[in-house]
Design an enzyme around this catalytic site. Structure first.
Site, mmCIF file in Angstrom:
data_model
loop_
_atom_site.group_PDB
_atom_site.id
_atom_site.type_symbol
_atom_site.label_atom_id
_atom_site.label_comp_id
_atom_site.label_asym_id
_atom_site.label_seq_id
_atom_site.Cartn_x
_atom_site.Cartn_y
_atom_site.Cartn_z
ATOM 1 C CB SER A 11 -0.960 -0.009 1.186
ATOM 2 O OG SER A 11 -0.254 -0.134 2.407
ATOM 3 N NE ARG A 33 1.832 -10.955 -4.678
ATOM 4 C CZ ARG A 33 0.560 -10.599 -4.521
ATOM 5 N NH1 ARG A 33 -0.416 -11.376 -5.007
ATOM 6 N NH2 ARG A 33 0.249 -9.478 -3.914
ATOM 7 C CE LYS A 106 7.544 5.571 8.109
ATOM 8 N NZ LYS A 106 6.294 6.260 8.510
ATOM 9 C CE LYS A 192 6.037 4.452 12.292
ATOM 10 N NZ LYS A 192 4.901 3.879 11.545
ATOM 11 C CG ASP A 245 5.549 7.908 11.631
ATOM 12 O OD1 ASP A 245 4.418 7.537 11.297
ATOM 13 O OD2 ASP A 245 6.586 7.363 11.210
ATOM 14 C CB THR A 249 2.061 4.602 14.096
ATOM 15 O OG1 THR A 249 2.619 5.248 12.960
ATOM 16 C CG2 THR A 249 2.238 3.102 13.937
ATOM 17 C CB SER A 255 -1.689 1.999 12.824
ATOM 18 O OG SER A 255 -0.533 1.398 13.361
ATOM 19 C CG ASN A 257 3.540 -1.834 13.423
ATOM 20 O OD1 ASN A 257 4.261 -2.801 13.592
ATOM 21 N ND2 ASN A 257 3.660 -1.065 12.354
ATOM 22 C CD GLU A 282 8.870 -3.465 8.033
ATOM 23 O OE1 GLU A 282 9.541 -4.276 8.701
ATOM 24 O OE2 GLU A 282 9.022 -3.305 6.812
#
Length: 336
Positions: A11, A33, A106, A192, A245, A249, A255, A257, A282
């Site tokens: 994305s 792909r 990140k 973060k 950020d 997040t 988000s 995470n 991440e």
């Protein structure tokens, strides 16, 4: 015309490619792909990650890295951080000699504790003035809807940062700011994610806004301490790449995470959450390397420690909360 190659059809990679194309740059998006690349190239949509968005007709897509890199002024890397080293090693022979390599990633590399710009410099064999990073409160699904957003483009060479700023400035809805503090901008973006996991766990357990606010502010203190140890500018963490950020997040349902942590807090196992998560969170892998980096520099990061405990060591969310709240409090000062 400025040319850009964007590697990664997730994305954020797709969104940044859209920004570059709409800003008038010749932009090619690389993906691994064939079926997804064909859909982007033929129908101007990304059905897997941004199915309701029409991409610019000028945006091309390919599975051939040499084709994507041909004549590129900017090489934008938006692959999962733990795959960067292997992927970049396969692509480096095709990178134009004067191209600027731009990291949208990140994370902190497992095993080496290197930031993404350090991995890029090592693998591609380029000087620091040819590596830039982009970070900030950049929730892709808002940006593709042309909702106003700002970001930070950082490079040790201010003129390179200004070139990248010009290439991705898209008035009136996408505004990049420049910075020369690559270390601070990268650390803000990587750590973060770990704090957002902690906030998500707390929300999933039914905790309120006081707890979320505590985790965010104390999390910012952890980021600042690590940044100070690595030579970052402390002012960076009060800006878009730090506080901005972190807030986005930790609070947005968009988000990855925060959502990952919330599912853990509701009682799902790590395996169940991974199976239900379509895109990379991440912080799940980087929390280990962030903690290792902190220990190398004798930096105390208690929130990061309990996130590693919950995600990787079988600690229950309730145990993690008890550990944090039973710690002896220290004076509350800026950056402490």
């Amino acid at each position: 015309m400025t040319k850009a190659a964007v590697f990664g059809t997730g994305s954020w990679g797709t969104t940044f490619a859209m920004i570059l194309a709409e800003a008038g740059n010749g932009t090619t998006l690389w993906g691994r792909r064939p079926e997804l690349v064909e859909a982007i190239d033929r129908t101007h949509t990304n059905p897997d990650y941004l199915p309701d968005v029409t991409l610019p007709a000028s945006l091309r897509a390919t599975t051939d890295p040499a084709e994507a890199l041909d004549g590129a002024d900017f090489v934008v890397l938006a692959v999962p951080s733990q795959t960067l080293r292997t992927n970049l090693a396969a692509w480096r022979a095709h990178i134009p000699p004067d191209a600027v390599l731009v990291s949208l990633m990140k994370g902190v590399e497992l095993g080496t504790t290197k930031r993404m710009s350090e991995v890029i410099r090592e693998v591609a064999g380029v000087p620091e003035e040819r590596v830039a990073v982009v970070s900030g409160p950049n929730l892709a699904k808002e940006i593709v809807q042309r909702q106003p957003a700002a970001t930070v483009v950082a490079c040790s060479d201010e003129s390179v940062a200004a070139r990248l700023q010009s290439a991705c400035h898209l008035p009136p809805w996408f505004r990049p700011y420049t910075n020369t503090d690559v270390v601070g901008v990268e650390l803000g973006g990587a750590v973060k994610n770990v704090i957002a996991l902690a906030v998500g766990v707390a929300v999933g357990m039914g905790m309120g806004d006081n707890v979320a606010a505590m985790l965010m502010t104390r999390g910012l203190a952890e980021i600042s301490r690590l940044g100070a140890a690595l030579g970052a500018d402390p002012h960076t963490f009060a800006g878009l790449a730090g506080m901005g950020d972190l807030v986005a997040t930790c609070t947005s349902p968009l988000s990855r995470n925060r959502t990952f942590g919330e599912r853990l807090g509701r009682g799902m196992t790590l395996e169940e959450v991974v199976a239900a998560t379509k895109q990379t969170a991440e912080g799940v892998k980087s929390c280990e390397s962030v903690l290792e980096l902190a220990r190398k520099h004798d930096v105390e990061m208690p929130i990061t420690e309990v996130v590693v405990g919950v995600v990787h060591d079988g600690m229950s969310p309730s145990e993690a909360g008890m550990l944090l709240m039973s710690r002896s409090p220290k004076p509350e000062r800026y950056g402490v």
